[in-house]
Design an enzyme around this catalytic site. Structure first.
Site, PDB file in Angstrom:
ATOM      1  N   SER A  11       1.178  -1.069  -0.114  1.00 55.15           N
ATOM      2  CA  SER A  11      -0.421   0.351   0.094  1.00 55.15           C
ATOM      3  C   SER A  11       0.639   1.348   0.148  1.00 55.15           C
ATOM      4  O   SER A  11       1.633   1.432   0.462  1.00 55.15           O
ATOM      5  CB  SER A  11      -0.933   0.382   1.000  1.00 55.15           C
ATOM      6  OG  SER A  11      -1.051   1.307   1.507  1.00 55.15           O
ATOM      7  N   HIS A  36      -1.498  -1.875  -4.538  1.00 56.63           N
ATOM      8  CA  HIS A  36      -2.669  -1.449  -3.209  1.00 56.63           C
ATOM      9  C   HIS A  36      -3.091  -0.210  -3.340  1.00 56.63           C
ATOM     10  O   HIS A  36      -2.102  -0.006  -2.333  1.00 56.63           O
ATOM     11  CB  HIS A  36      -2.871  -2.016  -2.225  1.00 56.63           C
ATOM     12  CG  HIS A  36      -3.871  -2.430  -1.472  1.00 56.63           C
ATOM     13  ND1 HIS A  36      -5.570  -3.398  -1.590  1.00 56.63           N
ATOM     14  CD2 HIS A  36      -4.509  -1.631  -0.413  1.00 56.63           C
ATOM     15  CE1 HIS A  36      -5.765  -2.822  -0.462  1.00 56.63           C
ATOM     16  NE2 HIS A  36      -5.927  -1.821   0.220  1.00 56.63           N
ATOM     17  N   ASP A  38      -4.889   2.893  -2.070  1.00 63.30           N
ATOM     18  CA  ASP A  38      -6.155   3.444  -1.215  1.00 63.30           C
ATOM     19  C   ASP A  38      -6.793   4.127  -1.478  1.00 63.30           C
ATOM     20  O   ASP A  38      -7.013   5.992  -1.707  1.00 63.30           O
ATOM     21  CB  ASP A  38      -5.665   3.191   0.095  1.00 63.30           C
ATOM     22  CG  ASP A  38      -4.635   2.287   0.773  1.00 63.30           C
ATOM     23  OD1 ASP A  38      -5.637   1.454   1.583  1.00 63.30           O
ATOM     24  OD2 ASP A  38      -4.151   1.887   0.797  1.00 63.30           O
ATOM     25  N   MET A  40      -9.726   7.449  -0.802  1.00 64.85           N
ATOM     26  CA  MET A  40     -10.518   7.645   0.082  1.00 64.85           C
ATOM     27  C   MET A  40     -11.122   8.988   0.296  1.00 64.85           C
ATOM     28  O   MET A  40     -11.276   9.544  -0.462  1.00 64.85           O
ATOM     29  CB  MET A  40      -9.823   7.640   1.604  1.00 64.85           C
ATOM     30  CG  MET A  40      -8.615   6.602   1.826  1.00 64.85           C
ATOM     31  SD  MET A  40      -8.117   6.706   3.657  1.00 64.85           S
ATOM     32  CE  MET A  40      -7.124   5.097   4.001  1.00 64.85           C
ATOM     33  N   HIS A  70      -8.180   0.292  -3.927  1.00 61.87           N
ATOM     34  CA  HIS A  70      -9.622  -0.560  -2.514  1.00 61.87           C
ATOM     35  C   HIS A  70     -10.291   0.433  -1.883  1.00 61.87           C
ATOM     36  O   HIS A  70      -9.259   1.976  -1.790  1.00 61.87           O
ATOM     37  CB  HIS A  70      -8.110  -0.496  -0.977  1.00 61.87           C
ATOM     38  CG  HIS A  70      -9.367  -0.442   0.852  1.00 61.87           C
ATOM     39  ND1 HIS A  70      -8.193  -1.228   0.867  1.00 61.87           N
ATOM     40  CD2 HIS A  70     -10.549  -0.907   0.600  1.00 61.87           C
ATOM     41  CE1 HIS A  70      -9.132  -0.949   2.773  1.00 61.87           C
ATOM     42  NE2 HIS A  70     -10.836  -1.147   1.836  1.00 61.87           N
ATOM     43  N   MET A  72     -12.398   3.040  -0.008  1.00 62.70           N
ATOM     44  CA  MET A  72     -12.856   3.679   0.936  1.00 62.70           C
ATOM     45  C   MET A  72     -13.795   5.259   0.507  1.00 62.70           C
ATOM     46  O   MET A  72     -13.701   6.053   1.126  1.00 62.70           O
ATOM     47  CB  MET A  72     -12.104   3.530   2.104  1.00 62.70           C
ATOM     48  CG  MET A  72     -11.170   2.494   2.350  1.00 62.70           C
ATOM     49  SD  MET A  72      -9.781   2.547   3.418  1.00 62.70           S
ATOM     50  CE  MET A  72      -8.800   2.969   2.659  1.00 62.70           C
ATOM     51  N   MET A 141     -10.211  -6.588   6.762  1.00 62.95           N
ATOM     52  CA  MET A 141      -9.702  -5.561   7.623  1.00 62.95           C
ATOM     53  C   MET A 141      -9.612  -6.069   8.813  1.00 62.95           C
ATOM     54  O   MET A 141      -9.834  -6.022   9.091  1.00 62.95           O
ATOM     55  CB  MET A 141     -10.481  -4.177   7.053  1.00 62.95           C
ATOM     56  CG  MET A 141     -11.025  -3.626   5.827  1.00 62.95           C
ATOM     57  SD  MET A 141      -8.919  -3.156   5.166  1.00 62.95           S
ATOM     58  CE  MET A 141      -8.595  -1.476   5.986  1.00 62.95           C
ATOM     59  N   GLY A 146      -9.174   3.567   6.454  1.00 64.46           N
ATOM     60  CA  GLY A 146      -9.303   5.290   7.033  1.00 64.46           C
ATOM     61  C   GLY A 146      -7.855   5.961   7.650  1.00 64.46           C
ATOM     62  O   GLY A 146      -7.543   7.320   6.545  1.00 64.46           O
ATOM     63  N   PHE A 147      -6.862   5.203   8.034  1.00 63.40           N
ATOM     64  CA  PHE A 147      -5.426   5.969   8.179  1.00 63.40           C
ATOM     65  C   PHE A 147      -4.600   4.645   8.158  1.00 63.40           C
ATOM     66  O   PHE A 147      -4.840   3.500   8.424  1.00 63.40           O
ATOM     67  CB  PHE A 147      -5.468   6.146  10.027  1.00 63.40           C
ATOM     68  CG  PHE A 147      -6.741   7.886   9.619  1.00 63.40           C
ATOM     69  CD1 PHE A 147      -6.581   8.991   9.588  1.00 63.40           C
ATOM     70  CD2 PHE A 147      -7.786   7.361   9.759  1.00 63.40           C
ATOM     71  CE1 PHE A 147      -7.194  10.406   9.732  1.00 63.40           C
ATOM     72  CE2 PHE A 147      -8.488   8.264  10.743  1.00 63.40           C
ATOM     73  CZ  PHE A 147      -7.884   9.786  10.437  1.00 63.40           C
ATOM     74  N   GLY A 149      -0.893   2.558   9.379  1.00 64.24           N
ATOM     75  CA  GLY A 149       0.333   3.161  10.848  1.00 64.24           C
ATOM     76  C   GLY A 149      -1.304   3.065  11.744  1.00 64.24           C
ATOM     77  O   GLY A 149      -0.449   2.832  13.086  1.00 64.24           O
ATOM     78  N   ASP A 175      -5.662  -6.782   5.438  1.00 69.66           N
ATOM     79  CA  ASP A 175      -4.792  -4.850   5.364  1.00 69.66           C
ATOM     80  C   ASP A 175      -4.934  -4.642   6.337  1.00 69.66           C
ATOM     81  O   ASP A 175      -6.060  -4.231   6.873  1.00 69.66           O
ATOM     82  CB  ASP A 175      -5.579  -4.131   3.930  1.00 69.66           C
ATOM     83  CG  ASP A 175      -5.659  -3.169   3.562  1.00 69.66           C
ATOM     84  OD1 ASP A 175      -4.403  -2.566   4.537  1.00 69.66           O
ATOM     85  OD2 ASP A 175      -6.159  -2.689   3.576  1.00 69.66           O
ATOM     86  N   GLY A 176      -3.753  -4.061   6.586  1.00 74.07           N
ATOM     87  CA  GLY A 176      -3.697  -3.560   8.255  1.00 74.07           C
ATOM     88  C   GLY A 176      -2.941  -3.543   9.286  1.00 74.07           C
ATOM     89  O   GLY A 176      -3.289  -4.937   9.868  1.00 74.07           O
ATOM     90  N   GLY A 177      -2.118  -3.255   9.229  1.00 71.92           N
ATOM     91  CA  GLY A 177      -0.902  -3.765  10.208  1.00 71.92           C
ATOM     92  C   GLY A 177      -0.492  -4.494  10.080  1.00 71.92           C
ATOM     93  O   GLY A 177      -0.116  -5.660  11.345  1.00 71.92           O
ATOM     94  N   GLY A 197       1.952  -2.264   4.162  1.00 74.98           N
ATOM     95  CA  GLY A 197       1.855  -0.576   4.265  1.00 74.98           C
ATOM     96  C   GLY A 197       3.743   0.040   4.146  1.00 74.98           C
ATOM     97  O   GLY A 197       4.364  -0.204   3.963  1.00 74.98           O
TER      98      GLY A 197
END
Length: 226
Positions: A11, A36, A38, A40, A70, A72, A141, A146-147, A149, A175-177, A197
């Site tokens: 990402s 990927h 993102d 938003m 993706h 959002m 997810m 939305g953010f 990190g 996806d996420g962390g 990411g």
């Protein structure tokens, strides 16, 4: 449906967006299987990133890479045609953003893109039963969208396990962390498409991190590379 293989998709949300092409090309040169992106809208999620004009500019410079957007966004129907025109390969939208998930799936496919459906952490995995046959991939997810990190949510792993047990040939994205510290959990649960990411884009040696992620997934799931 063919047997899923491991694919790593960095990402670029936390990369230097003023240098998007070079950052993206660097990820591909480091072994990324896809990008990927993102998107938003500031409504479905509180943050704003970029839209189809940026994706189109990136596609004009990177001709052949597989690009997943993706989405959002609150009205996923609105952006199907523009994203298809921009050169998006896979349009991944949130089931929470529409009352007609099957309809959006059909429109995405009619526009020539692969279909991805994404679930926020609080969404029950059982909702996918109604349209799993219309999707190419399900995105689980592991943070609130939305953010970038955010801290990885281990309690999302049962969703992935349920999907892999019930749909063994499905592409399952996480996806996420996600990074070296959490990849084993994702792999053991059954994810084969890995979005990472900051762990990749912020690494001194992105190729090394991508290889580590790939080796973990292949080792656990006995997937073989294309």
């Amino acid at each position: 449906m063919t047997k899923p293989v491991c694919k790593i998709g960095p990402s670029i949300l936390n990369a230097d967006l003023s240098n998007l092409y070079n950052e993206s090309q660097k990820m591909l040169d480091s072994g990324a299987d896809y990008l990927h992106l993102d998107v938003m809208d500031g409504h479905f999620v509180p943050n704003i990133t970029f839209g189809h004009p940026v994706v189109k500019c990136l596609r004009n410079k990177i001709k052949s890479a597989f690009m997943e957007t993706h989405m959002m966004v609150s009205n996923p129907e609105q952006w199907i045609a523009p994203m298809s025109d921009a050169g998006t390969d896979q349009y991944t939208f949130h089931v929470e953003a529409t009352n007609d998930v099957p309809g959006v799936c059909r429109k995405v496919r009619e526009a020539g893109m692969k279909v991805g459906v994404a679930l926020k952490p609080k969404t029950d995995i059982l909702v996918v039963k109604d349209y799993i046959n219309l999707a190419d991939m399900v995105l689980i997810m592991t943070v609130e969208p939305g953010f970038g990190g955010q801290k990885f949510m281990s309690d999302m792993m049962p969703k992935i396990k349920w999907l892999r047990e019930n749909y063994p040939d499905l592409n399952i994205e996480v996806d996420g962390g996600v990074g070296p510290n959490s990849i084993e959990e994702c792999a053991k649960a059954g994810a084969n498409m890995i979005v990472s990411g900051t762990a990749v884009t912020g690494a001194e040696n992105p190729a090394e991190v991508i290889k580590q992620l790939r080796d973990s997934v292949n080792g656990v799931l006995n997937f073989s590379a294309d």
